[in-house]
Design a protein around this motif. Structure first.
Motif, mmCIF file in Angstrom:
data_model
loop_
_atom_site.group_PDB
_atom_site.id
_atom_site.type_symbol
_atom_site.label_atom_id
_atom_site.label_comp_id
_atom_site.label_asym_id
_atom_site.label_seq_id
_atom_site.Cartn_x
_atom_site.Cartn_y
_atom_site.Cartn_z
ATOM 1 N N GLU A 8 0.820 -1.212 0.000
ATOM 2 C CA GLU A 8 0.000 0.000 0.000
ATOM 3 C C GLU A 8 0.857 1.266 0.000
ATOM 4 O O GLU A 8 0.518 2.259 -0.638
ATOM 5 C CB GLU A 8 -0.928 -0.007 1.221
ATOM 6 N N ASP A 16 0.625 9.807 -5.400
ATOM 7 C CA ASP A 16 0.884 11.219 -5.122
ATOM 8 C C ASP A 16 2.098 11.769 -5.863
ATOM 9 O O ASP A 16 2.480 12.925 -5.698
ATOM 10 C CB ASP A 16 1.033 11.460 -3.616
ATOM 11 N N ARG A 40 -6.158 -1.964 -7.588
ATOM 12 C CA ARG A 40 -5.847 -1.215 -6.370
ATOM 13 C C ARG A 40 -5.233 0.140 -6.701
ATOM 14 O O ARG A 40 -5.587 1.167 -6.107
ATOM 15 C CB ARG A 40 -4.919 -2.029 -5.488
ATOM 16 N N SER A 42 -5.644 1.808 -9.458
ATOM 17 C CA SER A 42 -6.690 2.634 -10.060
ATOM 18 C C SER A 42 -7.568 3.268 -8.994
ATOM 19 O O SER A 42 -7.919 4.451 -9.070
ATOM 20 C CB SER A 42 -7.536 1.772 -11.004
ATOM 21 N N GLY A 43 -7.918 2.477 -7.966
ATOM 22 C CA GLY A 43 -8.750 3.024 -6.906
ATOM 23 C C GLY A 43 -8.074 4.131 -6.132
ATOM 24 O O GLY A 43 -8.687 5.148 -5.796
ATOM 25 N N VAL A 44 -6.779 3.961 -5.843
ATOM 26 C CA VAL A 44 -6.058 4.990 -5.095
ATOM 27 C C VAL A 44 -5.903 6.254 -5.925
ATOM 28 O O VAL A 44 -6.067 7.377 -5.422
ATOM 29 C CB VAL A 44 -4.682 4.452 -4.645
ATOM 30 N N ARG A 46 -7.873 7.316 -8.302
ATOM 31 C CA ARG A 46 -9.174 7.979 -8.430
ATOM 32 C C ARG A 46 -9.510 8.808 -7.190
ATOM 33 O O ARG A 46 -10.284 9.766 -7.265
ATOM 34 C CB ARG A 46 -10.277 6.946 -8.659
ATOM 35 N N ALA A 47 -8.928 8.439 -6.050
ATOM 36 C CA ALA A 47 -9.214 9.165 -4.812
ATOM 37 C C ALA A 47 -8.386 10.441 -4.670
ATOM 38 O O ALA A 47 -8.637 11.242 -3.772
ATOM 39 C CB ALA A 47 -8.957 8.256 -3.615
ATOM 40 N N THR A 48 -7.404 10.632 -5.557
ATOM 41 C CA THR A 48 -6.571 11.835 -5.491
ATOM 42 C C THR A 48 -7.187 12.957 -6.313
ATOM 43 O O THR A 48 -8.193 12.771 -7.004
ATOM 44 C CB THR A 48 -5.156 11.539 -6.009
ATOM 45 N N GLY A 51 -7.593 12.202 -9.879
ATOM 46 C CA GLY A 51 -8.698 11.335 -10.265
ATOM 47 C C GLY A 51 -9.863 12.116 -10.824
ATOM 48 O O GLY A 51 -10.502 11.699 -11.799
ATOM 49 N N ALA A 52 -10.176 13.257 -10.216
ATOM 50 C CA ALA A 52 -11.276 14.080 -10.721
ATOM 51 C C ALA A 52 -10.975 14.621 -12.109
ATOM 52 O O ALA A 52 -11.855 14.673 -12.984
ATOM 53 C CB ALA A 52 -11.548 15.226 -9.747
ATOM 54 N N THR A 86 -18.154 6.756 -13.537
ATOM 55 C CA THR A 86 -17.790 5.604 -12.725
ATOM 56 C C THR A 86 -16.764 4.783 -13.466
ATOM 57 O O THR A 86 -17.086 4.163 -14.479
ATOM 58 C CB THR A 86 -19.020 4.727 -12.431
#
Length: 302
Positions: A8, A16, A40, A42-44, A46-48, A51-52, A86
């Protein structure tokens, strides 16, 4: 599939932007064969904040690619692609064979492959239709530069419309150059050798005598490419060979070009000692290429 998975902390640093380039390239290479880690990461990401931005870009691309009815409004288009915001679930990486074909594609498309066939068939037609007795000698003189030209035409912005995309992947650099070179050799070597075997032999070197010189010139072009760039290096090696072989024969005062060309080839590729010298030169070029392998990371030069 691999038993190792990215921790992780490594994924967080990748997301970052604090992960060093070498480690980031290594992780990206791992993601090609590990769908679990790809999901995993991709998910991290998207949360930064990035990602937006990526979601907005994806929305815009999908909206532009989706044909809209004449009466549709921008709001309709936004709702016409409900999955745009999504991200799709991570998919398994494509099979290795399609990836290899994609990497090798510029080496077998365009004008190079027809040129190889033209050289081989042209020599056969000269011998069996026109009755030219020196067709095999001429083929053996030209054959060593054919794979060299193939290397020049299979790599770089001039040859590949997706060059910038390929240059940004973890598999770029020397590995990609060698993949395309292997395809060039796999196509040209058997075709030209087969053509030499079906041609009448008035004497001189055998049909396969050009193989080691051709391989050596190709490796020499790759090695020089680390300093000069591939196009310049292939011009130097290929042009040097043609000048060394053809110029003395064309300059003969008695006009017996075919005989003098056969003598030149015998001197350059005939005999066990000469072939041993080519083998040693090929090994030396391979060592130089390995020593200069990092030069191919600067792909904008090629």
């Amino acid at each position: 599939m691999t038993a190792w998975h990215a921790p992780e902390a490594l994924i967080a640093r990748y997301a970052d932007g604090s992960l060093p380039d070498a480690d980031a390239w290594s992780l990206e290479k791992h993601l090609e064969s590990c769908a679990s880690c790809a999901g995993r990461v991709s998910g991290v990401v998207r949360a930064t904040a990035a990602g937006a931005v990526l979601a907005d870009v994806r929305d815009a691309v999908l909206a532009a690619a989706t044909p809209a009815p004449a009466e549709a409004t921008p709001q309709d288009l936004r709702h016409a692609v409900p999955a745009a915001a999504t991200p799709a679930p991570a998919e398994a990486p494509p099979p290795r064979t399609p990836r290899l074909l994609w990497a090798a594609a510029p080496a077998v498309r365009g004008a190079w492959l027809p040129a190889v066939l033209l050289v081989a068939l042209g020599a056969v037609l000269l011998a069996h239709v026109a009755g030219f007795s020196g067709a095999r000698t001429l083929l053996l003189a030209v054959a060593p530069v054919v794979p060299v030209a193939g290397v020049a035409l299979s790599y770089g912005r001039h040859a590949d419309p997706l060059h910038e995309l390929a240059a940004s992947t973890p598999s770029a650099g020397l590995r990609l150059v060698l993949t395309r070179t292997a395809v060039v050799l796999a196509v040209s070597l058997p075709l030209l050798t087969l053509a030499g075997l079906v041609l009448p032999s008035p004497g001189g070197p055998g049909a396969a005598a050009w193989l080691l010189p051709g391989l050596t010139l190709t490796l020499a072009a790759l090695a020089l490419g680390g300093w000069l760039g591939l196009r310049t290096a292939t011009a130097v090696t290929g042009g040097g060979w043609l000048c060394a072989v053809l110029a003395p024969a064309l300059a003969t005062p008695d006009g017996a070009v075919a005989r003098h060309l056969s003598d030149q080839l015998s001197a350059y590729v005939g005999g066990a000692a000469t072939q041993g010298g080519w083998a040693a030169a090929a090994a030396l070029c391979a060592v130089l290429l390995a020593a200069r392998r990092t030069a191919y990371d600067r792909l904008e030069r090629f």
